[in-house]
Enzyme design. Structure first.
Site, PDB file in Angstrom:
ATOM      1  N   GLY A  11       0.982  -1.415  -0.080  1.00 28.52           N
ATOM      2  CA  GLY A  11       0.167   0.016   0.105  1.00 28.52           C
ATOM      3  C   GLY A  11       0.808   1.261   0.054  1.00 28.52           C
ATOM      4  N   SER A  12       1.874   1.174  -0.549  1.00 31.44           N
ATOM      5  CA  SER A  12       2.717   2.610  -0.343  1.00 31.44           C
ATOM      6  C   SER A  12       2.254   3.496  -1.336  1.00 31.44           C
ATOM      7  CB  SER A  12       4.362   2.121  -0.643  1.00 31.44           C
ATOM      8  OG  SER A  12       4.587   1.752  -2.123  1.00 31.44           O
ATOM      9  N   LYS A  90      -6.269  -8.719  -7.829  1.00 36.89           N
ATOM     10  CA  LYS A  90      -7.423  -9.488  -8.549  1.00 36.89           C
ATOM     11  C   LYS A  90      -8.100  -8.876  -9.569  1.00 36.89           C
ATOM     12  CE  LYS A  90      -7.478 -12.487  -5.090  1.00 36.89           C
ATOM     13  NZ  LYS A  90      -7.022 -13.977  -5.384  1.00 36.89           N
ATOM     14  N   HIS A 108       0.949   0.452 -13.291  1.00 30.78           N
ATOM     15  CA  HIS A 108       1.841  -0.725 -13.420  1.00 30.78           C
ATOM     16  C   HIS A 108       3.126  -0.322 -13.625  1.00 30.78           C
ATOM     17  CE1 HIS A 108       1.901  -4.951 -14.844  1.00 30.78           C
ATOM     18  NE2 HIS A 108       2.803  -4.465 -15.875  1.00 30.78           N
ATOM     19  N   ASP A 149      -4.356  -4.892 -17.669  1.00 24.89           N
ATOM     20  CA  ASP A 149      -3.301  -4.150 -18.124  1.00 24.89           C
ATOM     21  C   ASP A 149      -3.495  -3.473 -19.543  1.00 24.89           C
ATOM     22  OD1 ASP A 149      -1.911  -4.308 -15.532  1.00 24.89           O
ATOM     23  OD2 ASP A 149      -0.978  -6.063 -16.396  1.00 24.89           O
TER      24      ASP A 149
END
Ligand code: GRF
Length: 198
Positions: A11-12, A90, A108, A149
């Site tokens: 979670g950065s 997910k 991404h 993606d």
């Protein structure tokens, strides 16, 4: 603009966006965090920040469709305007995709369309970049659709791959850029400089 996060691990990226909201460099409210992983850093960060948080997973609810329905319902209950995927592992289900059509963004850690798709995540992406001998990698922020993606690219920035780079060292430099580019891109969406489809 109300932001709803979906995150599976550390979670950065989510944290850097929350920090930008708190520091007023981003005119948005982080209103809810959902994770499929009860032990995730993302849920711990949400609790520390006093943001509503939910553990929602197919393991818990029994099937993917119920999970999708619950995720869409929670996001709607919290009046989310934009769904921010931040290391969410997910696939987004059809009900959530429909309810938030063209209002779900993902980050991404490379230059899509290279090294995207199912199974290309985390260190695997950086290992593939190094193995291919690419001289540049980077960060991509894109809209989410039903293919991994493959949604429209909203922002992309490059990072040089050094001769001395390992997947680990490349990942670290790319992550630093991720944190700033995600905030910058959200800011450009909010200001209207990046026009999301109506
Ligand atoms: C990031 O590298 C992001 O590009 C990818 O997953 C990673 C999440 O890192 N989708 P963090 O959980 O935000 O620290």
């Amino acid at each position: 603009m109300n932001l709803g996060f979906l995150a599976s691990h550390r979670g950065s990226n989510m944290q850097s966006i929350i920090d930008a909201c708190k520091g007023s460099s981003l005119a948005a409210n982080p209103v809810v965090v959902i994770s499929n992983n009860e032990e995730s850093g993302a849920l711990k960060r949400a609790q520390a920040e006093g943001i509503a948080s939910y553990h929602i997973s197919a393991k818990l609810l029994g099937d993917e469709s119920k999970t999708d329905e619950r995720i869409a319902a929670v996001l709607s209950q919290h009046d989310v305007d934009l769904v921010v995927l931040a290391g969410y592992m997910k696939r987004i289900g059809p009900q959530t995709l429909q309810a938030f059509n063209d209002r779900i963004v993902n980050i991404h850690p490379c230059l899509l369309p290279k090294y995207g798709g199912q199974g290309m995540y985390g260190m695997r992406v950086h290992e593939a970049v190094i193995a291919a001998g690419d001289r540049e990698s980077g960060v991509t922020i894109h809209l989410v659709n039903d293919e991994y993606d493959r949604g429209a690219i909203l922002a992309q920035e490059k990072v040089e791959v050094l001769e001395s780079d390992t997947a680990q060292s490349l990942a670290e430099r790319v992550l630093t850029l991720e944190h700033s580019l995600y905030v910058d891109t959200l800011s450009r969406i909010i200001s209207g400089e990046i026009d999301l489809p109506v």
